[in-house]
Design a protein around this motif. Structure first.
Motif, PDB file in Angstrom:
ATOM      1  N   ALA A 142      -4.428 -45.949   5.386  1.00  6.24           N
ATOM      2  CA  ALA A 142      -4.606 -45.955   6.846  1.00  6.24           C
ATOM      3  C   ALA A 142      -4.358 -47.338   7.447  1.00  6.24           C
ATOM      4  O   ALA A 142      -3.988 -47.439   8.619  1.00  6.24           O
ATOM      5  CB  ALA A 142      -6.009 -45.461   7.209  1.00  6.24           C
TER       6      ALA A 142
ATOM      7  N   GLU B 185      -4.314 -37.024  15.153  1.00  6.03           N
ATOM      8  CA  GLU B 185      -4.564 -38.228  14.355  1.00  6.03           C
ATOM      9  C   GLU B 185      -4.681 -37.899  12.869  1.00  6.03           C
ATOM     10  O   GLU B 185      -4.045 -38.539  12.035  1.00  6.03           O
ATOM     11  CB  GLU B 185      -5.836 -38.936  14.836  1.00  6.03           C
ATOM     12  CG  GLU B 185      -5.738 -39.524  16.222  1.00  6.03           C
ATOM     13  CD  GLU B 185      -5.996 -38.534  17.347  1.00  6.03           C
ATOM     14  OE1 GLU B 185      -6.022 -38.984  18.502  1.00  6.03           O
ATOM     15  OE2 GLU B 185      -6.153 -37.328  17.087  1.00  6.03           O
ATOM     16  N   ASN B 186      -5.489 -36.906  12.537  1.00  2.00           N
ATOM     17  CA  ASN B 186      -5.640 -36.539  11.131  1.00  2.00           C
ATOM     18  C   ASN B 186      -4.403 -35.846  10.594  1.00  2.00           C
ATOM     19  O   ASN B 186      -4.061 -36.003   9.423  1.00  2.00           O
ATOM     20  CB  ASN B 186      -6.871 -35.664  10.918  1.00  2.00           C
ATOM     21  CG  ASN B 186      -8.115 -36.479  10.712  1.00  2.00           C
ATOM     22  OD1 ASN B 186      -8.070 -37.692  10.669  1.00  2.00           O
ATOM     23  ND2 ASN B 186      -9.240 -35.808  10.598  1.00  2.00           N
TER      24      ASN B 186
ATOM     25  N   ASP C 279     -13.686 -33.117  11.910  1.00  5.69           N
ATOM     26  CA  ASP C 279     -12.499 -33.882  11.530  1.00  5.69           C
ATOM     27  C   ASP C 279     -12.555 -35.327  12.012  1.00  5.69           C
ATOM     28  O   ASP C 279     -11.949 -36.201  11.407  1.00  5.69           O
ATOM     29  CB  ASP C 279     -11.240 -33.211  12.086  1.00  5.69           C
ATOM     30  CG  ASP C 279     -10.504 -32.431  11.020  1.00  5.69           C
ATOM     31  OD1 ASP C 279     -11.073 -32.220   9.941  1.00  5.69           O
ATOM     32  OD2 ASP C 279      -9.343 -32.046  11.261  1.00  5.69           O
ATOM     33  N   TRP C 280     -13.253 -35.577  13.101  1.00  5.55           N
ATOM     34  CA  TRP C 280     -13.363 -36.959  13.581  1.00  5.55           C
ATOM     35  C   TRP C 280     -14.087 -37.827  12.569  1.00  5.55           C
ATOM     36  O   TRP C 280     -13.793 -39.017  12.438  1.00  5.55           O
ATOM     37  CB  TRP C 280     -14.056 -37.024  14.941  1.00  5.55           C
ATOM     38  CG  TRP C 280     -13.109 -36.696  16.048  1.00  5.55           C
ATOM     39  CD1 TRP C 280     -13.106 -35.576  16.821  1.00  5.55           C
ATOM     40  CD2 TRP C 280     -12.009 -37.494  16.511  1.00  5.55           C
ATOM     41  NE1 TRP C 280     -12.075 -35.627  17.726  1.00  5.55           N
ATOM     42  CE2 TRP C 280     -11.382 -36.796  17.563  1.00  5.55           C
ATOM     43  CE3 TRP C 280     -11.482 -38.716  16.134  1.00  5.55           C
ATOM     44  CZ2 TRP C 280     -10.271 -37.284  18.241  1.00  5.55           C
ATOM     45  CZ3 TRP C 280     -10.368 -39.200  16.810  1.00  5.55           C
ATOM     46  CH2 TRP C 280      -9.776 -38.486  17.845  1.00  5.55           C
TER      47      TRP C 280
ATOM     48  N   TYR D 279     -11.563 -39.043  10.080  1.00  4.31           N
ATOM     49  CA  TYR D 279     -10.719 -40.074  10.679  1.00  4.31           C
ATOM     50  C   TYR D 279     -11.460 -41.412  10.776  1.00  4.31           C
ATOM     51  O   TYR D 279     -10.936 -42.447  10.389  1.00  4.31           O
ATOM     52  CB  TYR D 279     -10.240 -39.626  12.060  1.00  4.31           C
ATOM     53  CG  TYR D 279      -9.376 -40.649  12.743  1.00  4.31           C
ATOM     54  CD1 TYR D 279      -8.049 -40.828  12.364  1.00  4.31           C
ATOM     55  CD2 TYR D 279      -9.885 -41.466  13.740  1.00  4.31           C
ATOM     56  CE1 TYR D 279      -7.255 -41.781  12.958  1.00  4.31           C
ATOM     57  CE2 TYR D 279      -9.095 -42.427  14.352  1.00  4.31           C
ATOM     58  CZ  TYR D 279      -7.773 -42.582  13.954  1.00  4.31           C
ATOM     59  OH  TYR D 279      -7.002 -43.528  14.546  1.00  4.31           O
TER      60      TYR D 279
END
Length: 154
Positions: free
Chosen positions: A137, A74-75, A108-109, A112
């Motif tokens: 985004a 995702e990232n 990292d979440w 996001y």
């Protein structure tokens, strides 16, 4: 050291039904702090420090790489597309803000969830770059972002 790693790994494999004691034993060998599977102690993540005396071109190249290689899809997709679009236009201050945003948080979440506005952004990261990332985004132009953009030849 390699023999010690092999021995530790073989014990883990051989005792796959009950790995906790072996993992505990191996973590004592490889860590300055004991970490067990029960969650009693978490490993420490070192504080991030930006590189010293880095040219602006080198900073851009490093940030392109770091935007693409996130460890979570995702990232990787979001940040690599964002970097391809905006990184070459950022001034030095904006590059530092982006560098701080993608490298300082240990999860990292979090990045996001902040970008897609699922969680509130902490004050430290709530900058013009985060606002730009949040808008990016949203993908209001509905562009396809199912793969990372091609790298440009330098």
């Amino acid at each position: 050291m390699a023999a010690l790693i092999r021995r530790c790994f073989s014990k883990i494999v051989l005792r796959s039904r009950n790995t906790n004691p072996v993992l505990y034993q191996c973590s004592r060998v490889f860590s300055s702090e004991i970490v067990d599977n029960t969650g009693n102690t978490e490993p420490t993540v070192p504080d991030w420090k930006p590189p010293d005396n880095e040219t602006i071109e080198k900073t851009r190249a490093r940030l392109v790489y770091q935007s693409r290689k996130r460890g979570m899809l995702e990232n990787g997709l979001l940040l690599s597309s964002f970097a391809a679009r905006y990184l070459k236009t950022f001034n030095e201050k904006q590059l530092k803000l982006y560098d701080n945003l993608i490298n300082k948080p240990s999860n990292d979440w979090d990045i996001y969830y902040w970008a897609v506005e699922n969680k509130p952004t902490p004050e430290e990261y709530n900058t013009e770059i985060m606002d730009l990332l949040k808008e990016f985004a949203k993908n209001t132009v509905m562009e396809s972002r199912i793969r990372q953009p091609d790298l440009e030849q330098m």
